[in-house]
Every structure is written in structure tokens, then in C-alpha cells.
Design a protein around this motif. Structure first.
Motif, mmCIF file in Angstrom:
data_model
loop_
_atom_site.group_PDB
_atom_site.id
_atom_site.type_symbol
_atom_site.label_atom_id
_atom_site.label_comp_id
_atom_site.label_asym_id
_atom_site.label_seq_id
_atom_site.Cartn_x
_atom_site.Cartn_y
_atom_site.Cartn_z
ATOM 1 N N ALA A 52 43.846 40.951 56.173
ATOM 2 C CA ALA A 52 43.744 42.401 56.242
ATOM 3 C C ALA A 52 43.129 42.759 57.220
ATOM 4 C CB ALA A 52 43.451 43.070 54.907
ATOM 5 N N TYR A 53 41.766 42.274 57.568
ATOM 6 C CA TYR A 53 40.870 42.700 58.601
ATOM 7 C C TYR A 53 41.381 42.267 59.848
ATOM 8 C CZ TYR A 53 36.068 44.045 59.913
ATOM 9 O OH TYR A 53 35.014 44.873 60.322
ATOM 10 N N TYR A 54 41.817 40.948 59.815
ATOM 11 C CA TYR A 54 42.248 40.327 61.333
ATOM 12 C C TYR A 54 43.633 40.031 61.032
ATOM 13 C CZ TYR A 54 37.420 40.031 63.118
ATOM 14 O OH TYR A 54 36.310 40.202 63.272
ATOM 15 N N PRO A 55 44.796 40.940 61.138
ATOM 16 C CA PRO A 55 46.154 40.493 60.705
ATOM 17 C C PRO A 55 46.680 39.427 61.586
ATOM 18 C CG PRO A 55 45.752 42.648 60.884
ATOM 19 C CD PRO A 55 44.633 42.305 61.446
ATOM 20 N N ASN A 56 46.068 39.298 62.863
ATOM 21 C CA ASN A 56 46.781 38.148 63.791
ATOM 22 C C ASN A 56 46.292 36.864 63.653
ATOM 23 O OD1 ASN A 56 48.647 40.259 64.823
ATOM 24 N ND2 ASN A 56 46.944 40.983 66.221
ATOM 25 N N ASP A 57 45.471 36.693 62.814
ATOM 26 C CA ASP A 57 44.526 35.278 62.598
ATOM 27 C C ASP A 57 45.487 34.609 61.835
ATOM 28 O OD1 ASP A 57 44.084 36.072 60.259
ATOM 29 O OD2 ASP A 57 41.865 36.245 60.593
ATOM 30 N N THR A 58 44.953 33.221 61.787
ATOM 31 C CA THR A 58 45.498 32.275 60.788
ATOM 32 C C THR A 58 44.491 32.006 59.496
ATOM 33 O OG1 THR A 58 46.632 30.970 62.381
ATOM 34 C CG2 THR A 58 46.300 29.856 60.516
ATOM 35 N N VAL A 59 44.994 32.263 58.497
ATOM 36 C CA VAL A 59 44.371 32.005 57.151
ATOM 37 C C VAL A 59 44.843 31.040 56.268
ATOM 38 C CG1 VAL A 59 43.159 33.171 55.231
ATOM 39 C CG2 VAL A 59 43.592 34.524 57.295
ATOM 40 N N VAL A 60 44.064 29.918 56.114
ATOM 41 C CA VAL A 60 44.596 29.075 55.294
ATOM 42 C C VAL A 60 43.628 28.916 53.757
ATOM 43 C CG1 VAL A 60 44.657 26.397 54.679
ATOM 44 C CG2 VAL A 60 45.021 27.487 57.173
ATOM 45 N N TYR A 61 44.530 29.096 52.860
ATOM 46 C CA TYR A 61 43.937 29.486 51.412
ATOM 47 C C TYR A 61 43.974 28.052 50.602
ATOM 48 C CZ TYR A 61 44.166 31.163 46.423
ATOM 49 O OH TYR A 61 44.265 31.298 45.143
ATOM 50 N N ASN A 62 42.940 27.375 50.171
ATOM 51 C CA ASN A 62 43.148 26.167 49.336
ATOM 52 C C ASN A 62 43.029 26.704 48.041
ATOM 53 O OD1 ASN A 62 43.238 23.492 48.664
ATOM 54 N ND2 ASN A 62 41.240 22.958 48.964
ATOM 55 N N ASP A 63 44.249 26.696 47.442
ATOM 56 C CA ASP A 63 44.306 27.276 45.990
ATOM 57 C C ASP A 63 43.773 25.973 45.038
ATOM 58 O OD1 ASP A 63 44.703 28.460 43.753
ATOM 59 O OD2 ASP A 63 47.046 28.361 43.819
ATOM 60 N N PHE A 64 42.424 25.837 44.863
ATOM 61 C CA PHE A 64 41.499 24.839 44.241
ATOM 62 C C PHE A 64 41.849 24.883 42.883
ATOM 63 C CE2 PHE A 64 37.657 23.004 42.928
ATOM 64 C CZ PHE A 64 37.729 21.898 43.323
ATOM 65 N N ASP A 65 42.149 26.205 42.242
ATOM 66 C CA ASP A 65 41.980 26.695 40.816
ATOM 67 C C ASP A 65 43.387 26.799 40.517
ATOM 68 O OD1 ASP A 65 39.208 26.205 39.903
ATOM 69 O OD2 ASP A 65 39.244 27.553 41.571
ATOM 70 N N GLY A 66 44.507 26.738 41.209
ATOM 71 C CA GLY A 66 45.952 27.027 40.822
ATOM 72 C C GLY A 66 46.030 28.377 40.435
ATOM 73 N N TYR A 67 45.513 29.537 41.297
ATOM 74 C CA TYR A 67 45.496 30.785 41.093
ATOM 75 C C TYR A 67 47.015 31.364 41.520
ATOM 76 C CZ TYR A 67 43.813 35.724 40.989
ATOM 77 O OH TYR A 67 43.818 36.891 40.841
ATOM 78 N N SER A 68 47.477 30.590 42.450
ATOM 79 C CA SER A 68 48.956 31.245 42.999
ATOM 80 C C SER A 68 49.793 31.038 41.986
ATOM 81 C CB SER A 68 49.304 30.673 44.335
ATOM 82 O OG SER A 68 49.292 29.160 43.920
ATOM 83 N N GLU A 69 49.826 30.083 41.053
ATOM 84 C CA GLU A 69 50.741 29.664 39.926
ATOM 85 C C GLU A 69 50.619 30.939 38.762
ATOM 86 O OE1 GLU A 69 51.990 26.611 36.375
ATOM 87 O OE2 GLU A 69 50.043 26.632 37.243
ATOM 88 N N ARG A 70 49.284 31.483 38.492
ATOM 89 C CA ARG A 70 49.317 32.668 37.785
ATOM 90 C C ARG A 70 49.872 33.824 38.297
ATOM 91 N NH1 ARG A 70 42.855 33.268 36.951
ATOM 92 N NH2 ARG A 70 43.662 35.089 35.489
ATOM 93 N N LEU A 71 49.694 33.986 39.582
ATOM 94 C CA LEU A 71 50.188 34.967 40.321
ATOM 95 C C LEU A 71 51.865 35.114 40.268
ATOM 96 C CD1 LEU A 71 48.202 35.492 43.674
ATOM 97 C CD2 LEU A 71 48.097 36.722 41.657
ATOM 98 N N ALA A 72 52.367 33.785 40.466
ATOM 99 C CA ALA A 72 53.821 33.578 40.335
ATOM 100 C C ALA A 72 54.323 34.131 39.186
ATOM 101 C CB ALA A 72 54.008 32.119 40.760
#
Length: 275
Positions: A52-72
């Protein structure tokens, strides 16, 4: 306009929402076009904030705890909590759930589990005493239940938009990016001497010290607490050996965190632009 989240959309122990006031100004010292690698992504809040702060940068999120599954599965979670809300519609707020109401709640949770997925951490925040978390049905069944049911649906629309989500060992991730130009590592491993029951894996002192290899010669943000005493340990080693202190030359921000009215500790963020 895309929503910018000031806290993680689903409950997560150890999310960095209270540190954002210090984290955002610190980002000004780092490139707007860098590759930001969130090694232990947790709730993804730091990754979201950077994007959100730097929209043009590359951000790699290592979902170490499986949070994205909870979001899905957030729609399933909302449906389950909504049904529990209806069961407890006439039950006093913040009071123990007993008798038939308790049995109905447990039956509804059990029914949802047979369908294949229950986000027990999010569910815990609605039916367990504050800051208590369960990770499976058996733990819920053995617990004292409280009516602290959330009154609105959770939403995570756009939370991880534009962010590359990966799931891998942090050492493998570091090897992938360590030789890239203009890379910044976000290093927020599970804290030592802190309840980590909702995290995946078990961290010992050796694991924690191994993480420091990521910092040597790197641009980084590193999060810890005074419970670990890792900063003091590295300073001690530096003065008594030829080993380098990975925190030498870094800047520090601190924040007091209250566990309850009798206990508190100091959260620490160290950051350094090395190259």
C-alpha cells in the motif's frame, strides 16, 4: 479506492498492527522500487502495508503459518459465526455459555468440521475468553465457552492484491533472493519465551540464532522482544569474540506491550539499509 488495512483481517497472535506507526516512517529510508521479502509473513500485515505504501514495488509474502488458507475460507467462517450468533441471540454478552446453548454451539462447530474446514483461531475469538485460542475441536470442547461473538462479518477484500504469496522454508527463500540487487528482508520469527501455540512448528534457541544469518550484509527489518534478549546476546558476543554483531549500525524502535495489568514486555524493531 483500495482499502488499506490497519490490522490483519482475521485474528492473529503477534500481528504487527501496533508497530505500523513506527514501521511506515522507517520505510521512507528504504527504496520504493525494492524487492521486499517477508520471511515469516504471519498475518501478512507488513506485506500489505508495504504494498500500500509502495504500490510499484515487489512484495513476497512467505505464508509461514498458512494464513492465506484462512483468508480463502473467510465466507465459511462468517457463516459459522453467524449461525452461532443466532444460537446465542438471547444469551448474555460476555457470559459463560452453559447447558443446551453450549451443546448447540458445539454441535454446529462439529458439523462444520465434518464439511472439511474450520478456522479455529478466528472462531476462538468469538467463543473463548479473551486472548485464548484453540486449534482443533477437542480443545474447543474442553474449554469454557463465552459469548463474545463478533457482531459483523470479517472481510479481507484486496488484502493480498499484488503480493506474491509463497510457502517455503525461510532458508530456501533467503537463498533465492540473497544475491538480488535492491532486496529488503523482513524478519519476524516467532519470539522466544512467548506463547507460540498458534504458530506452526516449534522454535528452539538454535533455530532463532540461525535466523541471524539472514541479516549479515542485508537490508532488513528485524522484530524481537526483550524477552529473547537476542540484542544483548549479540552485543556480548561482539565484545568477546571476532564475530560480527548483525545489529551493528541498525536503528531501533521500541513499544511497550501489556499482556495484562500485571505483566508487560518491550517489542523491538531494528532496521538497517546496508547497501
Amino acid at each position: 479506492m483500495k482499502k488499506v488495512f490497519s490490522s490483519a483481517p482475521l485474528p492473529f497472535m503477534g500481528q504487527k498492527r501496533k508497530f505500523l506507526k513506527q514501521f511506515k516512517p522507517a520505510l521512507n529510508e528504504f527504496p520504493a522500487d525494492a524487492i521486499y521479502v517477508d520471511m515469516f509473513g504471519g498475518s501478512g500485515l507488513l506485506s500489505h502495508t508495504i504494498k500500500a505504501y509502495y504500490p510499484n514495488d515487489t512484495v513476497v509474502y512467505n505464508d509461514f503459518d498458512g494464513y492465506s488458507e484462512r483468508l480463502a475460507n473467510i465466507d465459511k467462517t462468517n457463516a459459522l459465526i453467524n449461525d452461532i450468533r443466532l444460537i446465542l441471540v438471547n444469551h448474555p454478552k460476555d457470559k459463560i455459555i452453559k447447558g443446551e446453548a453450549r451443546e448447540q454451539v458445539l454441535e454446529r462447530v462439529k458439523s462444520e468440521e465434518t464439511k472439511g474446514y474450520v478456522d479455529y483461531i478466528t472462531l476462538s475469538s468469538s467463543i473463548l475468553f479473551s486472548m485464548n485460542y484453540a486449534t482443533c475441536y477437542n480443545e474447543i470442547e474442553k474449554s469454557t465457552l463465552y459469548n463474545c461473538v463478533r457482531q459483523s462479518n470479517y472481510t479481507a477484500d484486496g488484502y493480498l492484491d499484488g503480493i506474491e504469496v509463497v510457502q517455503m522454508d525461510y532458508k530456501e527463500l533467503f537463498q533465492k533472493y540473497k544475491d538480488c540487487k535492491n532486496v529488503v528482508f523482513l524478519v519476524d520469527p516467532p519470539y522466544l519465551s512467548t506463547d507460540a501455540s498458534t504458530y506452526k512448528g516449534y522454535w528452539k534457541l538454535r533455530d532463532y540464532l540461525d535466523v541471524l544469518n539472514v541479516l549479515e550484509g542485508s537490508n532488513y527489518f528485524f522484530f524481537t522482544s526483550n524477552k529473547s534478549q537476542i540484542v544483548e546476546l549479540c552485543e556480548w558476543i561482539e565484545t568477546r569474540s571476532n564475530l560480527a554483531n548483525p545489529f551493528h549500525g541498525s536503528k531501533m524502535e521500541t513499544m511497550n506491550t501489556n499482556v495484562n495489568h500485571n505483566a508487560s514486555y518491550t517489542d523491538t524493531m531494528l532496521y538497517k539499509l546496508a547497501r
